[in-house]
Design an enzyme around this catalytic site. Structure first.
Site, mmCIF file in Angstrom:
data_model
loop_
_atom_site.group_PDB
_atom_site.id
_atom_site.type_symbol
_atom_site.label_atom_id
_atom_site.label_comp_id
_atom_site.label_asym_id
_atom_site.label_seq_id
_atom_site.Cartn_x
_atom_site.Cartn_y
_atom_site.Cartn_z
ATOM 1 N N SER A 138 -3.093 -48.114 3.586
ATOM 2 C CA SER A 138 -3.694 -49.295 2.942
ATOM 3 C C SER A 138 -4.099 -50.261 4.036
ATOM 4 O O SER A 138 -3.496 -50.276 5.121
ATOM 5 C CB SER A 138 -2.658 -49.966 2.048
ATOM 6 O OG SER A 138 -3.022 -51.304 1.781
ATOM 7 N N TYR A 151 5.898 -52.948 1.189
ATOM 8 C CA TYR A 151 4.730 -52.068 0.982
ATOM 9 C C TYR A 151 3.930 -51.967 2.282
ATOM 10 O O TYR A 151 3.582 -50.861 2.725
ATOM 11 C CB TYR A 151 3.872 -52.654 -0.149
ATOM 12 C CG TYR A 151 2.598 -51.897 -0.455
ATOM 13 C CD1 TYR A 151 2.598 -50.782 -1.289
ATOM 14 C CD2 TYR A 151 1.376 -52.314 0.072
ATOM 15 C CE1 TYR A 151 1.420 -50.097 -1.580
ATOM 16 C CE2 TYR A 151 0.191 -51.636 -0.215
ATOM 17 C CZ TYR A 151 0.224 -50.535 -1.040
ATOM 18 O OH TYR A 151 -0.944 -49.860 -1.321
HETATM 19 P P1 NAP Z 1 -2.279 -45.901 -9.360
HETATM 20 O O1 NAP Z 1 -3.576 -45.975 -10.092
HETATM 21 O O2 NAP Z 1 -1.207 -46.888 -9.678
HETATM 22 O O3 NAP Z 1 -1.709 -44.408 -9.510
HETATM 23 C C1 NAP Z 1 -0.514 -44.067 -8.877
HETATM 24 C C2 NAP Z 1 -0.289 -42.574 -8.974
HETATM 25 O O4 NAP Z 1 0.903 -42.246 -8.242
HETATM 26 C C3 NAP Z 1 -0.072 -42.094 -10.401
HETATM 27 O O5 NAP Z 1 -0.646 -40.814 -10.511
HETATM 28 C C4 NAP Z 1 1.456 -42.010 -10.501
HETATM 29 O O6 NAP Z 1 1.920 -41.055 -11.448
HETATM 30 C C5 NAP Z 1 1.788 -41.532 -9.099
HETATM 31 N N1 NAP Z 1 3.159 -41.801 -8.679
HETATM 32 C C6 NAP Z 1 3.792 -42.993 -8.588
HETATM 33 N N2 NAP Z 1 5.061 -42.821 -8.161
HETATM 34 C C7 NAP Z 1 5.227 -41.484 -7.988
HETATM 35 C C8 NAP Z 1 6.318 -40.681 -7.582
HETATM 36 N N3 NAP Z 1 7.504 -41.213 -7.251
HETATM 37 N N4 NAP Z 1 6.143 -39.343 -7.531
HETATM 38 C C9 NAP Z 1 4.944 -38.779 -7.870
HETATM 39 N N5 NAP Z 1 3.884 -39.499 -8.267
HETATM 40 C C10 NAP Z 1 4.025 -40.837 -8.333
HETATM 41 O O7 NAP Z 1 -2.506 -46.032 -7.779
HETATM 42 P P2 NAP Z 1 -3.850 -46.060 -6.899
HETATM 43 O O8 NAP Z 1 -4.357 -47.437 -6.877
HETATM 44 O O9 NAP Z 1 -4.736 -44.932 -7.284
HETATM 45 O O10 NAP Z 1 -3.226 -45.802 -5.448
HETATM 46 C C11 NAP Z 1 -3.173 -44.517 -4.855
HETATM 47 C C12 NAP Z 1 -2.727 -44.693 -3.397
HETATM 48 O O11 NAP Z 1 -3.661 -45.536 -2.732
HETATM 49 C C13 NAP Z 1 -1.367 -45.376 -3.258
HETATM 50 O O12 NAP Z 1 -0.666 -44.808 -2.184
HETATM 51 C C14 NAP Z 1 -1.724 -46.809 -2.948
HETATM 52 O O13 NAP Z 1 -0.706 -47.459 -2.222
HETATM 53 C C15 NAP Z 1 -2.980 -46.612 -2.116
HETATM 54 N N6 NAP Z 1 -3.862 -47.783 -2.077
HETATM 55 C C16 NAP Z 1 -4.369 -48.308 -3.239
HETATM 56 C C17 NAP Z 1 -5.197 -49.428 -3.153
HETATM 57 C C18 NAP Z 1 -5.784 -50.080 -4.373
HETATM 58 O O14 NAP Z 1 -6.376 -51.178 -4.234
HETATM 59 N N7 NAP Z 1 -5.699 -49.489 -5.552
HETATM 60 C C19 NAP Z 1 -5.494 -49.979 -1.905
HETATM 61 C C20 NAP Z 1 -4.958 -49.409 -0.767
HETATM 62 C C21 NAP Z 1 -4.146 -48.299 -0.867
HETATM 63 P P3 NAP Z 1 2.182 -41.439 -13.019
HETATM 64 O O15 NAP Z 1 0.812 -41.500 -13.657
HETATM 65 O O16 NAP Z 1 3.011 -40.370 -13.579
HETATM 66 O O17 NAP Z 1 2.836 -42.784 -13.016
#
Ligand code: NAP
Length: 242
Positions: A138, A151
């Protein structure tokens, strides 16, 4: 047909990445923790356009569940060729207000989960002398965020993990890279109101927040042979915000 595992691919960036890798011809293992229906929707969508996918429920913060998931994927599809360490959770609040349990669980999912999955993935990759690992960090891991200290520390840890593992397994033909997204339109940012999103867009040189597909395209490139000589690198996908 090569096998890709995308952790946390029931929603958001992971779901977009799973679909893009399936379109690129991979058999895709869709990992998730609790949302069975969302994971099945991703699998159905992939099968719908002629791809191959199957869901694998496992909490990546548990080394036992990770080990079982890799065994199940090997049985169903074969060994993992491409691992995308995407699953993550966020927590907004002051460090002084966080419980020890919250600190531990955030670290176990955001940092140790990627390490456990990579440890399982590299065993057969080393034997084959081929493989790709992509860690999703991130921008907060690059510059740090107030009220997201643990985080940020985990995401900075993923950057260090990427650089170190790339050196360790490069001689075995395994490439390890990192994608560092900015603000992306997913459930993780659902508590941001329209005003906050507008302010973020104004702060961003490209005047918008990112889509899950913006990140997925970079992951798909790094997974492909087009990135054959690329390892140990951090790719920021953030519209220029940092
Ligand atoms: P999201 O929409 O909240 O989705 C999170 C995903 O992770 C879901 O599929 C969830 O499964 C799964 N998950 C959570 N805890 C888990 C665990 N313990 N074991 C297995 N699966 C788990 O997140 P996102 O925004 O797409 O983010 C994806 C990645 O990008 C993350 O690492 C996040 O930190 C990073 N990121 C996101 C952003 C942003 O702005 N969105 C920015 C920078 C980095 P369930 O559906 O079963 O809950």
């Amino acid at each position: 047909m090569k096998v890709a595992l995308v952790t946390g691919s029931s929603r958001g960036i992971g779901a977009a990445t799973a679909k893009m890798l399936a379109k690129a011809g991979y058999k895709v293992a869709v990992n998730y923790k609790s949302n069975d229906a969302a994971a099945e929707d991703v699998v159905k969508c992939i099968i719908g356009f002629g791809g191959e996918a199957k869901s694998f429920r496992a909490d990546i913060s548990s080394p036992e569940e990770v080990g079982q998931m890799f065994a199940d994927i090997a049985n169903a599809f074969g060994e993992v060729d491409v691992l995308v360490n995407n699953a993550g959770i966020s927590h907004i609040g002051l460090l002084q207000d966080m419980s020890d349990e919250e600190i531990l669980s955030l670290t176990q999912v955001n940092l140790l989960g990627a390490i456990y999955c990579s440890k399982e993935a590299i065993k057969p990759m080393i034997a084959k002398k081929e493989g790709v690992i992509i860690n999703i960090s991130s921008m907060w891991g690059e510059v740090g965020a107030s009220c997201e200290v643990v985080y940020s520390a985990c995401k900075a840890g993923l950057i260090g993990f990427t650089k170190a593992l790339a050196k360790e397994v490069g001689p075995s033909g395994i490439r390890v890279n990192c994608v560092s997204p900015g603000v992306i339109n997913t459930d993780m940012n659902r508590e941001l109101n329209d005003e906050a999103i507008d302010a973020l867009c104004q702060e961003t040189p490209l005047l918008r927040i990112g889509t899950p597909e913006d990140v997925a395209r970079t992951v798909a490139f790094l997974a492909s042979d087009e990135a054959d000589f690329v390892t140990g690198q951090i790719f920021s996908v953030n519209g220029g915000i940092i």
